[in-house]
Write an enzyme that holds these catalytic residues in place. Structure first.
Site: not given
Length: 180
Positions: A47-49, A89
């Site tokens: 879920d980093s984006m 990213k």
């Protein structure tokens, strides 16, 4: 055998279809070849984006796109991640930019970064000193900053590690979107 044999090369009526079939086969080969040479598909892992990309999204990437600008979403080679082989990213700074970080808030050239339209910002207020992004590198961050392993930790990323730029979300079909 009812109806007789199918396609027979020596029948005049069947030879009339050879040229159109050959043209279609060549066009299909060119289309598929171009697609696999110019594009590739990657899976978002984590879920980093979020909110731009969700876990398990499949995205379409351009191959070898080195002309990156602030705001581009890119797939990167990550040698430390043996399961997926890469990370996705957003580029927030390019070569020559000055970057300062105060927790999850990023300043580029002394101005609050607007590369990510809706970044998730946490309560962290740790100050990371100023850095000039070196030539041949980009500074990348996840949109969900509290969950992101990005340039604040690993430093600027060499352009050689960029696998491609995300141009579309292709799966699930309910999230199909072209990305500017």
């Amino acid at each position: 055998m009812a109806g007789g044999p199918g396609f027979l090369f020596w029948r005049e009526s069947d030879r009339a279809y050879l040229l159109p079939m050959l043209i279609l086969a060549v066009l299909l080969g060119l289309l598929l070849g171009t697609f696999y040479i110019v594009f590739t598909v990657a899976r978002v892992d984590g879920d980093s984006m979020y909110p731009a990309l969700h876990d398990e999204d499949r995205v379409l990437l351009t191959r070898g796109d080195q002309a990156l600008t602030r705001g581009d979403i890119v797939a990167l080679v990550d040698a430390s991640d043996s399961l997926t082989g890469g990370i996705i990213k957003r580029v927030v700074a390019v070569a020559g930019d000055e970057v300062s970080a105060f927790g999850d808030t990023i300043y580029v050239n002394s101005v609050l970064s607007t590369a990510a339209p809706d970044p998730v910002i946490g309560p962290d207020t740790t100050e990371i000193g100023s850095l000039i992004v070196p030539e041949g590198t980009v500074y990348v961050l996840g949109d969900n900053r509290p969950l992101s392993l990005d340039s604040r930790i690993i430093g600027p990323v060499p352009l050689a590690d960029v696998q491609g730029r995300v141009v579309a979300i292709i799966l699930p079909l309910s999230r199909f979107t072209i990305i500017d």
